[in-house]
Design a protein around this motif. Structure first.
Motif, PDB file in Angstrom:
ATOM      1  N   ALA A  86       0.651  -1.205  -0.043  1.00  0.00           N
ATOM      2  CA  ALA A  86      -0.234  -0.097  -0.061  1.00  0.00           C
ATOM      3  C   ALA A  86       0.811   1.042  -0.053  1.00  0.00           C
ATOM      4  CB  ALA A  86      -0.927  -0.030   1.130  1.00  0.00           C
ATOM      5  N   GLY A  87       1.932   1.286   0.816  1.00  0.00           N
ATOM      6  CA  GLY A  87       2.938   2.463   0.496  1.00  0.00           C
ATOM      7  C   GLY A  87       3.525   2.803  -0.637  1.00  0.00           C
ATOM      8  N   ASP A  88       3.483   1.640  -1.466  1.00  0.00           N
ATOM      9  CA  ASP A  88       3.932   2.030  -2.742  1.00  0.00           C
ATOM     10  C   ASP A  88       3.091   2.463  -3.762  1.00  0.00           C
ATOM     11  OD1 ASP A  88       6.876   1.162  -2.310  1.00  0.00           O
ATOM     12  OD2 ASP A  88       6.271  -1.072  -2.656  1.00  0.00           O
ATOM     13  N   ARG A  89       1.797   1.852  -3.522  1.00  0.00           N
ATOM     14  CA  ARG A  89       0.541   2.139  -4.606  1.00  0.00           C
ATOM     15  C   ARG A  89      -0.011   3.620  -4.450  1.00  0.00           C
ATOM     16  NH1 ARG A  89      -0.691  -3.175  -3.302  1.00  0.00           N
ATOM     17  NH2 ARG A  89      -2.530  -2.748  -1.886  1.00  0.00           N
ATOM     18  N   LEU A  95      -3.720   7.721   1.014  1.00  0.00           N
ATOM     19  CA  LEU A  95      -3.856   6.744   1.968  1.00  0.00           C
ATOM     20  C   LEU A  95      -4.949   7.551   3.067  1.00  0.00           C
ATOM     21  CD1 LEU A  95      -0.373   5.281   2.431  1.00  0.00           C
ATOM     22  CD2 LEU A  95      -2.716   4.130   1.763  1.00  0.00           C
ATOM     23  N   ARG A  96      -4.590   8.683   3.414  1.00  0.00           N
ATOM     24  CA  ARG A  96      -5.315   9.421   4.193  1.00  0.00           C
ATOM     25  C   ARG A  96      -6.732   9.719   3.969  1.00  0.00           C
ATOM     26  NH1 ARG A  96      -2.376  13.463   4.883  1.00  0.00           N
ATOM     27  NH2 ARG A  96      -1.008  12.681   6.439  1.00  0.00           N
ATOM     28  N   GLY A  97      -6.843  10.031   2.586  1.00  0.00           N
ATOM     29  CA  GLY A  97      -8.372  10.112   1.989  1.00  0.00           C
ATOM     30  C   GLY A  97      -9.027   8.788   1.973  1.00  0.00           C
ATOM     31  N   ILE A  98      -8.164   7.820   1.757  1.00  0.00           N
ATOM     32  CA  ILE A  98      -8.955   6.418   1.493  1.00  0.00           C
ATOM     33  C   ILE A  98      -9.414   6.076   2.866  1.00  0.00           C
ATOM     34  CG2 ILE A  98      -8.423   3.961   0.954  1.00  0.00           C
ATOM     35  CD1 ILE A  98      -6.482   4.976  -1.252  1.00  0.00           C
ATOM     36  N   VAL A  99      -8.529   6.036   3.825  1.00  0.00           N
ATOM     37  CA  VAL A  99      -9.172   5.892   5.087  1.00  0.00           C
ATOM     38  C   VAL A  99     -10.046   6.721   5.882  1.00  0.00           C
ATOM     39  CG1 VAL A  99      -8.254   5.283   7.598  1.00  0.00           C
ATOM     40  CG2 VAL A  99      -6.855   4.694   5.708  1.00  0.00           C
ATOM     41  N   ALA A 100     -10.015   7.959   5.462  1.00  0.00           N
ATOM     42  CA  ALA A 100     -10.908   8.731   6.047  1.00  0.00           C
ATOM     43  C   ALA A 100     -12.327   8.864   5.341  1.00  0.00           C
ATOM     44  CB  ALA A 100     -10.621  10.538   5.928  1.00  0.00           C
ATOM     45  N   ASN A 101     -12.166   8.610   3.962  1.00  0.00           N
ATOM     46  CA  ASN A 101     -13.679   8.411   3.271  1.00  0.00           C
ATOM     47  C   ASN A 101     -13.357   7.913   1.949  1.00  0.00           C
ATOM     48  OD1 ASN A 101     -16.229   8.358   1.988  1.00  0.00           O
ATOM     49  ND2 ASN A 101     -16.667  10.514   2.907  1.00  0.00           N
ATOM     50  N   ALA A 102     -13.109   6.584   1.842  1.00  0.00           N
ATOM     51  CA  ALA A 102     -12.833   5.771   0.422  1.00  0.00           C
ATOM     52  C   ALA A 102     -13.792   6.296  -0.529  1.00  0.00           C
ATOM     53  CB  ALA A 102     -12.785   4.685   0.743  1.00  0.00           C
ATOM     54  N   LYS A 103     -15.106   6.636  -0.420  1.00  0.00           N
ATOM     55  CA  LYS A 103     -16.127   6.911  -1.490  1.00  0.00           C
ATOM     56  C   LYS A 103     -15.518   8.345  -2.297  1.00  0.00           C
ATOM     57  CE  LYS A 103     -19.973   4.382   0.069  1.00  0.00           C
ATOM     58  NZ  LYS A 103     -19.911   3.524  -0.734  1.00  0.00           N
TER      59      LYS A 103
END
Length: 157
Positions: A86-89, A95-103
């Motif tokens: 995940a740290g490479d992708r 990552l912050r945006g995905i965890v906060a609200n992936a939609k």
């Protein structure tokens, strides 16, 4: 003159503390799904993030995702993508945006928004079967999001 200097110092101090403080879930600034600014104003702790990702009582990320680094956690999910690499992708902001609200990045995802308090249809009060009350908050706190992001950033191929 002394009053103006004191007022200016107080204004700078207030602005600095507001910038460095926690961002409320309703104030998160998404840019194409990314969140550039830290939600807590403090760096994340990858050790705490690892605990959150692997905990079925906190983030419960392993209900949907598999993580090779968490081999001690049984019954990892296969619904979401494997988090190894995940740290490479993704960048830290992604990552912050995905965890906060992936939609915000992936509109069709079934991943829950971990830092959201509005825009739900009939939210409930945990597992009580009752409507949400004044204690309704995000799934994870701002610092917990930062910790998860710090951990995910360490997962390299």
């Amino acid at each position: 003159m002394k009053l103006h200097i004191t007022t200016a110092i107080a204004a700078v101090a207030c602005a600095t503390s507001a910038w460095a403080g926690e961002i409320a879930p309703t104030q998160v600034a998404f840019d194409d799904g990314q969140v550039a600014q830290s939600l807590s104003g403090a760096p994340g702790d990858p050790v705490s993030g690892r605990e959150i990702v692997g905990s079925k009582k906190l983030g419960n990320c392993v209900a949907c995702h598999a993580v090779g680094d968490l081999s001690e956690v049984p019954f990892q999910g296969e619904i979401g993508p494997m988090l190894d690499g995940a740290g490479d992708r993704w960048s830290e902001a992604e990552l912050r945006g995905i965890v906060a609200n992936a939609k915000m990045m992936f509109p069709e995802t079934m991943m829950p928004a971990f830092y959201k308090t509005e825009g739900f249809i009939r939210p409930g009060n945990a597992y009580t079967g009752k409507a949400a009350d004044e204690t309704f908050g995000p799934i994870l706190a701002a610092q917990q999001i930062e910790d998860v992001v710090a951990y995910l950033a360490t997962l390299k191929e």
